[in-house]
Design an enzyme around this catalytic site. Structure first.
Site, PDB file in Angstrom:
ATOM      1  N   TYR A  34       1.945   4.296  -3.596  1.00 43.17           N
ATOM      2  CA  TYR A  34       0.792   5.175  -3.772  1.00 43.17           C
ATOM      3  C   TYR A  34      -0.464   4.525  -3.215  1.00 43.17           C
ATOM      4  CZ  TYR A  34      -1.108   2.338  -7.607  1.00 43.17           C
ATOM      5  OH  TYR A  34      -1.658   1.320  -8.341  1.00 43.17           O
ATOM      6  N   ARG A  53      -2.679   0.629   4.757  1.00 42.87           N
ATOM      7  CA  ARG A  53      -1.979  -0.075   3.663  1.00 42.87           C
ATOM      8  C   ARG A  53      -0.825   0.777   3.142  1.00 42.87           C
ATOM      9  NH1 ARG A  53      -5.402  -2.055  -1.432  1.00 42.87           N
ATOM     10  NH2 ARG A  53      -5.325   0.169  -1.905  1.00 42.87           N
ATOM     11  N   ARG A 101      21.375  10.232  -9.187  1.00 38.37           N
ATOM     12  CA  ARG A 101      20.970   8.863  -9.525  1.00 38.37           C
ATOM     13  C   ARG A 101      22.016   7.814  -9.129  1.00 38.37           C
ATOM     14  NH1 ARG A 101      21.234   4.847 -13.038  1.00 38.37           N
ATOM     15  NH2 ARG A 101      19.324   3.636 -13.382  1.00 38.37           N
ATOM     16  N   HIS A 103      21.772   3.812  -7.246  1.00 38.28           N
ATOM     17  CA  HIS A 103      20.753   2.843  -6.823  1.00 38.28           C
ATOM     18  C   HIS A 103      20.582   2.811  -5.297  1.00 38.28           C
ATOM     19  CE1 HIS A 103      21.201   1.597 -10.927  1.00 38.28           C
ATOM     20  NE2 HIS A 103      20.233   0.706 -10.797  1.00 38.28           N
ATOM     21  N   LYS A 148       1.982  -1.571  -2.848  1.00 35.95           N
ATOM     22  CA  LYS A 148       1.319  -0.748  -3.870  1.00 35.95           C
ATOM     23  C   LYS A 148       2.368   0.191  -4.469  1.00 35.95           C
ATOM     24  CE  LYS A 148      -3.262   1.227  -4.634  1.00 35.95           C
ATOM     25  NZ  LYS A 148      -3.477   0.563  -5.915  1.00 35.95           N
TER      26      LYS A 148
HETATM   27  N1  PDD Z   1      -5.767   0.032  -8.082  1.00 35.36           N
HETATM   28  N2  PDD Z   1      -5.114  -4.932  -7.640  1.00 35.36           N
HETATM   29  C1  PDD Z   1      -4.316  -3.992  -8.160  1.00 35.36           C
HETATM   30  C2  PDD Z   1      -3.086  -4.410  -8.884  1.00 35.36           C
HETATM   31  C3  PDD Z   1      -4.632  -2.625  -7.998  1.00 35.36           C
HETATM   32  O1  PDD Z   1      -3.818  -1.680  -8.516  1.00 35.36           O
HETATM   33  C4  PDD Z   1      -5.823  -2.271  -7.320  1.00 35.36           C
HETATM   34  C5  PDD Z   1      -6.217  -0.834  -7.106  1.00 35.36           C
HETATM   35  C6  PDD Z   1      -6.638  -3.296  -6.807  1.00 35.36           C
HETATM   36  C7  PDD Z   1      -7.888  -3.006  -6.036  1.00 35.36           C
HETATM   37  O2  PDD Z   1      -7.550  -2.536  -4.760  1.00 35.36           O
HETATM   38  P1  PDD Z   1      -8.511  -1.553  -3.964  1.00 35.36           P
HETATM   39  O3  PDD Z   1      -9.821  -2.235  -3.798  1.00 35.36           O
HETATM   40  O4  PDD Z   1      -7.818  -1.358  -2.658  1.00 35.36           O
HETATM   41  O5  PDD Z   1      -8.627  -0.322  -4.796  1.00 35.36           O
HETATM   42  C8  PDD Z   1      -6.241  -4.613  -6.965  1.00 35.36           C
HETATM   43  C9  PDD Z   1      -5.975   1.462  -7.969  1.00 35.36           C
HETATM   44  C10 PDD Z   1      -7.416   1.834  -7.907  1.00 35.36           C
HETATM   45  C11 PDD Z   1      -5.214   2.160  -9.090  1.00 35.36           C
HETATM   46  O6  PDD Z   1      -4.085   1.739  -9.337  1.00 35.36           O
HETATM   47  O7  PDD Z   1      -5.712   3.120  -9.676  1.00 35.36           O
END
Ligand code: PDD
Length: 282
Positions: A34, A53, A101, A103, A148
């Site tokens: 995400y 990213r 489901r 893996h 992410k």
């Molecule tokens: N989170 N570290 C983590 C683990 C994060 O989930 C986030 C962002 C950041 C900051 O990254 P950025 O500056 O690119 O937003 C650092 C988002 C905002 C969220 O999970 O809602």
């Protein structure tokens, strides 16, 4: 009332009519990634960096990049207009798709693409940064934190442990060193210099973090991309967190003890101003 509208797999739908399949791998395995992007008066901060990213996260978990990836800016603009939001946060999610489901990666699935927008109060650029209390928490996440990933349970648990202690964010410690917050990057200030964990696989390479590093260097502030050991925390002058929705917030207490003089310090205020300047210039 149809609003708010969301985007799901090529369609713009009222939120009440947007449903995910019960066998979506996002639900069954957290098999997806995400992004969160902030919009100010209809304009995104660092759109290209978020898309790039997102692509890296998709590549890292071998989800084929859907055609929508490069259209996410347009898709989000359209949703913001339909929903009547000027300042907002956009949530983009892509999962591996729907399959029974098992893996192993399913063959021939189409990734599920979801965009949700939420209205957000625009920050007041003249206001000082927020002062917050944080607690430390063992970093119980996996070793691929640069992705992410939707798999946020350790972050959710740590954030709630912080809230239960009356704090606003938990700061992760791994092997006695600060990594990052549950949804924020962390910077320490010592002797006028900034210290932050290197953007390796132990943290998410935060886009706000990268903007602040760039701005700090332009402002002549030395940035050390080196993790702060826990034992040094009591010697810091300042500590702050940053992120897309958090902006810059000064950490004035950690585990109930003051950082520096217990107030938001000058370097934190400066970094906050530099971020606000970037946002106002959009
Ligand atoms: N989170 N570290 C983590 C683990 C994060 O989930 C986030 C962002 C950041 C900051 O990254 P950025 O500056 O690119 O937003 C650092 C988002 C905002 C969220 O999970 O809602």
């Amino acid at each position: 009332m149809d609003a708010p509208f969301v985007y799901l797999n090529g369609q713009v739908l009222p939120r009440s009519r947007a449903t995910l399949d019960i066998e979506d791998r996002g639900t069954l395995f957290a098999d997806g990634v995400y992004e969160v992007v902030s919009y100010y008066d209809g304009r995104p901060l660092a759109l290209r960096e978020h898309i790039d990213r997102f692509r890296r996260s998709l590549d890292a978990i071998h989800i084929p990049v859907p055609a929508e990836l490069d259209q996410l800016g347009g898709i989000t603009d359209d949703l913001l207009k339909r929903n009547g939001y000027n300042s907002a946060k956009a949530y983009w999610q892509i999962t591996r798709g729907v399959a029974p489901r098992e893996h192993s990666f399913p063959r021939n699935t189409t990734p599920t693409v979801l965009v949700i927008t939420y209205p957000a109060a625009p920050p007041d650029p003249a206001a000082p940064p927020r002062a917050i209390a944080c607690v430390t928490h063992e970093d119980q996440r996996w070793s691929l934190c640069s992705i992410k990933s939707l798999m946020l349970l350790p972050n959710v648990l740590a954030k709630n442990a912080a809230l239960e202690k009356g704090a606003q964010e938990a700061i992760f410690l791994r092997d006695g060193r600060v990594t990052e917050g549950t949804s924020t990057s962390v910077f320490a200030v010592r002797g006028g210099e900034l210290w932050t964990h290197p953007a390796d696989h132990w943290i998410l390479g935060g886009i706000t973090r990268a903007i602040l590093i760039e701005e700090a260097k332009l402002a002549g502030v030395t940035v050390n991309e080196s993790a702060v050991p826990w034992v040094e925390l009591s010697k810091l002058n300042e500590l702050f967190i940053c992120g897309t929705t958090t902006h810059v917030a000064g950490v004035v207490t950690l585990d109930g003890r003051p950082i520096g003089d217990g107030r938001v310090g000058p370097v934190t205020r400066r970094m906050h101003e530099l971020l606000m300047r970037r946002i106002t210039k959009l």
